[in-house]
Design a protein around this motif. Structure first.
Motif, short mmCIF file in Angstrom:
data_model
loop_
_atom_site.label_atom_id
_atom_site.label_comp_id
_atom_site.label_asym_id
_atom_site.label_seq_id
_atom_site.Cartn_x
_atom_site.Cartn_y
_atom_site.Cartn_z
N PHE A 1 38.43 15.28 20.02
CA PHE A 1 38.75 15.86 18.70
C PHE A 1 40.25 16.06 18.51
O PHE A 1 40.81 15.65 17.48
CB PHE A 1 38.01 17.20 18.54
N ASN A 2 40.91 16.67 19.48
CA ASN A 2 42.32 17.05 19.27
C ASN A 2 43.21 15.85 18.98
O ASN A 2 44.13 15.94 18.20
CB ASN A 2 42.86 17.83 20.47
N LYS A 3 42.94 14.74 19.62
CA LYS A 3 43.74 13.53 19.38
C LYS A 3 43.29 12.81 18.11
O LYS A 3 44.11 12.37 17.30
CB LYS A 3 43.60 12.55 20.55
N ASN A 4 41.99 12.64 17.95
CA ASN A 4 41.51 11.74 16.90
C ASN A 4 41.45 12.37 15.51
O ASN A 4 41.49 11.67 14.50
CB ASN A 4 40.15 11.16 17.28
N ALA A 5 41.36 13.71 15.46
CA ALA A 5 41.27 14.37 14.14
C ALA A 5 42.50 14.02 13.29
O ALA A 5 42.38 13.64 12.12
CB ALA A 5 41.16 15.88 14.32
N GLY A 6 43.68 14.11 13.89
CA GLY A 6 44.91 13.84 13.15
C GLY A 6 45.03 12.36 12.78
O GLY A 6 45.53 12.01 11.71
N ILE A 7 44.57 11.48 13.69
CA ILE A 7 44.62 10.03 13.41
C ILE A 7 43.73 9.71 12.20
O ILE A 7 44.15 9.04 11.25
CB ILE A 7 44.17 9.24 14.66
N VAL A 8 42.53 10.25 12.23
CA VAL A 8 41.60 9.98 11.12
C VAL A 8 42.14 10.58 9.82
O VAL A 8 42.07 9.95 8.75
CB VAL A 8 40.19 10.53 11.45
N ARG A 9 42.69 11.78 9.92
CA ARG A 9 43.25 12.41 8.70
C ARG A 9 44.32 11.50 8.08
O ARG A 9 44.27 11.21 6.87
CB ARG A 9 43.86 13.77 9.05
N GLU B 1 24.12 22.03 17.24
CA GLU B 1 25.39 21.41 17.67
C GLU B 1 26.12 20.74 16.51
O GLU B 1 27.34 20.84 16.38
CB GLU B 1 25.12 20.37 18.78
N LEU B 2 25.33 20.12 15.65
CA LEU B 2 25.93 19.41 14.51
C LEU B 2 26.67 20.38 13.59
O LEU B 2 27.78 20.10 13.11
CB LEU B 2 24.80 18.70 13.76
N SER B 3 26.06 21.51 13.36
CA SER B 3 26.65 22.52 12.47
C SER B 3 28.04 22.92 13.01
O SER B 3 29.01 23.03 12.25
CB SER B 3 25.70 23.71 12.42
N GLU B 4 28.13 23.10 14.33
CA GLU B 4 29.42 23.49 14.93
C GLU B 4 30.45 22.37 14.79
O GLU B 4 31.62 22.62 14.49
CB GLU B 4 29.22 23.84 16.42
N SER B 5 29.99 21.13 14.98
CA SER B 5 30.92 19.99 14.89
C SER B 5 31.42 19.81 13.46
O SER B 5 32.59 19.47 13.24
CB SER B 5 30.24 18.70 15.34
N ILE B 6 30.55 20.03 12.51
CA ILE B 6 30.95 19.88 11.09
C ILE B 6 31.97 20.97 10.77
O ILE B 6 33.03 20.72 10.19
CB ILE B 6 29.71 20.00 10.16
N GLN B 7 31.65 22.19 11.19
CA GLN B 7 32.55 23.32 10.90
C GLN B 7 33.92 23.10 11.54
O GLN B 7 34.95 23.43 10.97
CB GLN B 7 31.91 24.63 11.40
N LYS B 8 33.90 22.52 12.74
CA LYS B 8 35.17 22.26 13.44
C LYS B 8 36.05 21.31 12.62
O LYS B 8 37.26 21.51 12.50
CB LYS B 8 34.85 21.66 14.82
N GLY B 9 35.44 20.28 12.05
CA GLY B 9 36.18 19.32 11.22
C GLY B 9 36.72 19.98 9.96
O GLY B 9 37.88 19.80 9.60
N VAL B 10 35.88 20.78 9.31
CA VAL B 10 36.29 21.44 8.07
C VAL B 10 37.42 22.44 8.36
O VAL B 10 38.42 22.49 7.63
CB VAL B 10 35.08 22.14 7.40
N SER B 11 37.29 23.21 9.45
CA SER B 11 38.34 24.19 9.80
C SER B 11 39.66 23.49 10.10
O SER B 11 40.72 23.98 9.74
CB SER B 11 37.96 24.99 11.05
N PHE B 12 39.57 22.33 10.78
CA PHE B 12 40.79 21.58 11.08
C PHE B 12 41.55 21.29 9.79
O PHE B 12 42.77 21.44 9.71
CB PHE B 12 40.42 20.27 11.80
N MET B 13 40.82 20.90 8.77
CA MET B 13 41.48 20.56 7.50
C MET B 13 41.92 21.83 6.77
O MET B 13 42.96 21.85 6.13
CB MET B 13 40.54 19.73 6.62
N ASN B 14 41.13 22.92 6.88
CA ASN B 14 41.53 24.17 6.20
C ASN B 14 42.83 24.72 6.78
O ASN B 14 43.60 25.37 6.09
CB ASN B 14 40.42 25.24 6.32
N ASN B 15 43.04 24.45 8.08
CA ASN B 15 44.26 24.94 8.73
C ASN B 15 45.44 23.99 8.56
O ASN B 15 46.50 24.21 9.12
CB ASN B 15 44.02 25.18 10.23
N TRP B 16 45.21 22.91 7.87
CA TRP B 16 46.26 21.90 7.67
C TRP B 16 46.90 22.12 6.31
O TRP B 16 46.23 22.13 5.30
CB TRP B 16 45.63 20.51 7.72
N THR B 17 48.20 22.31 6.31
CA THR B 17 48.82 22.56 4.99
C THR B 17 49.67 21.37 4.58
O THR B 17 50.14 20.60 5.40
CB THR B 17 49.75 23.79 5.05
#
Ligand SMILES: NC(=O)C1=CN([C@@H]2O[C@H](COP(=O)(O)OP(=O)(O)OC[C@H]3O[C@@H](n4cnc5c(N)ncnc54)[C@H](O)[C@@H]3O)[C@@H](O)[C@H]2O)C=CC1
Ligand SMILES: O=C([O-])CC(=O)C(=O)O
Length: 349
Positions: free
Chosen positions: A137-145, A333-349
């Motif tokens: 997640f930590n590496k690929n979230a930013g790449i996908v964004r 598990e899916l609910s946590e993974s979805i929330q993790k993705g959404v939070s990543f974007m919410n914390n991105w300004t």
């Protein structure tokens, strides 16, 4: 009845009705990307293939453009991409119809994506032994964004096939990027889970002693561990398994990614999307999409693919007790993974 020309995808109109879509592979120089690019080059529905990566695309592009018909490298184009044509008399023909073009580095992302009908994304780190998909997640979230920001800007109407892991989180990230850009259309964002179905078909066929091409196993939920839920009670052709077989098959399908990964399934899914985009009827594949099949905002299930992407999400059908228990585990598990993705974007300004 023939659809009015204005409603047909641009790629079809431009070719006077002949099929021909513009497809970009983002992450084309990677393990999945290289094989996928080769397979997409073999797809008759693809008229233009753009290969983008942050490294090594010139070699991969040359390689792919040399396939079968003689390729003529024409050098660097005005937007920085390098162009190859793939027919003996390509110079006399419409370049867009036959070109394989390579793009390298962030500054060429826009040129790589502009005008694309389908964008396939296998960019980002793969797992090493012992890692879960979520460890990426930590590496690929930013790449996908950043790739999806490029899609929103350069080809907002393209259909996106997202392969980069963890798919359970990267699809919600992509959705948030598109929402922010005002380009989000849930039908056009599809997480690739076809490999789970391919594995399920193969392993079930082995147990049944039949040809895997005759087997179809719906696999729902998500694309990691317990979120991969094969519905063995709904196998076509109808069959039954012993409790031991169910346990073995479920485990093997859920953990198949630790054995081997393959681009074949991604190419198969892209081909299904292209056939849907062309207007073929009855194209149904499993995919991880925005969904109301459960209370979760994203869920993998059978979807009907059409001109606009995921045109219809099909219901799960009757589940047995084993599958109902699996569904509860998957949803947690899916609910946590979805929330993790959404939070990543919410914390991105
Ligand atoms: N959904 C699925 O069924 C599957 C998903 N995967 C996932 O696909 C991803 C790629 O896997 P591999 O090809 O094995 O990895 P790889 O490391 O061989 O290739 C990844 C490629 O992505 C490129 N890349 C990195 N950052 C980029 C960026 N910002 N823009 C464009 N390209 C970028 C790298 O340069 C590299 O060429 C992984 O996250 C893996 O987990 C792999 C197989 C199946
Ligand atoms: O498991 C992995 O790391 C890659 C993948 O998603 C798969 O093969 O299903």
């Amino acid at each position: 009845m023939e659809e009015p020309a204005a409603l047909r995808p641009a790629a079809c109109r431009a070719k006077g009705g002949a099929p021909g879509f513009k497809v970009a592979v983002v992450g084309a120089a990677g393990g999945i990307g290289q094989s996928l690019s080769l397979l997409m080059k073999m797809n008759p529905l693809v008229s233009v293939l753009h290969l983008y990566d942050v490294v090594n695309t010139p070699g991969v592009t040359a390689d792919v453009s040399h396939m079968d018909t003689s390729a003529v490298p024409l050098g660097v184009t005005s937007d920085g991409g390098f162009l190859f044509l793939t027919a003996p008399h390509a110079a006399y023909l419409n370049c867009d119809r036959l070109g394989v073009r390579g793009f390298i580095g962030q500054q060429q992302l826009e040129a790589a994506l502009t005008g694309m009908d389908l964008v396939i994304i296998p960019a980002g780190l793969p797992r090493k032994p012992g890692m879960t998909r979520d460890d990426l997640f930590n590496k690929n979230a930013g790449i996908v964004r950043s790739i999806c920001e490029g899609v929103a800007k350069s080809c907002p109407n393209a259909i996106v096939n997202l392969i980069s892991n963890p798919v359970n989180s990267t699809v919600p990230i992509a959705a948030e990027v598109f929402k922010r850009a005002g380009t989000y259309c849930p039908k056009r964002l599809l997480g690739v889970t076809t490999l789970d179905v391919a594995r399920a078909n193969t392993f079930v066929a082995e147990v049944l002693g039949v040809d895997p091409r005759e087997v179809n196993v719906p696999v729902v939920g998500g694309h990691a561990g317990v979120t991969i839920l094969p519905l063995l009670s709904q196998v076509s052709p109808p069959c039954s398994f012993t409790p031991d077989e169910i346990s073995y098959l479920t485990n093997r399908i859920q953990n198949g990614g630790t054995e081997v990964v393959e681009a074949f399934a991604a190419a198969k899914f892209a081909d299904a999307c292209l056939r849907g985009m062309r207007g073929d009827a009855g194209i149904v594949e499993c995919s991880y999409v925005a969904s109301e099949v459960t209370e979760l905002p994203f869920f993998a299930s059978k979807v009907r693919l059409g001109r606009g992407g995921a045109e219809e999400i099909l219901p799960l059908g009757p589940l047995n007790d084993f599958e109902r228990a699996g569904l509860e585990k998957a949803k947690k598990e899916l609910s946590e993974s979805i929330q993790k993705g959404v939070s990543f974007m919410n914390n991105w300004t």
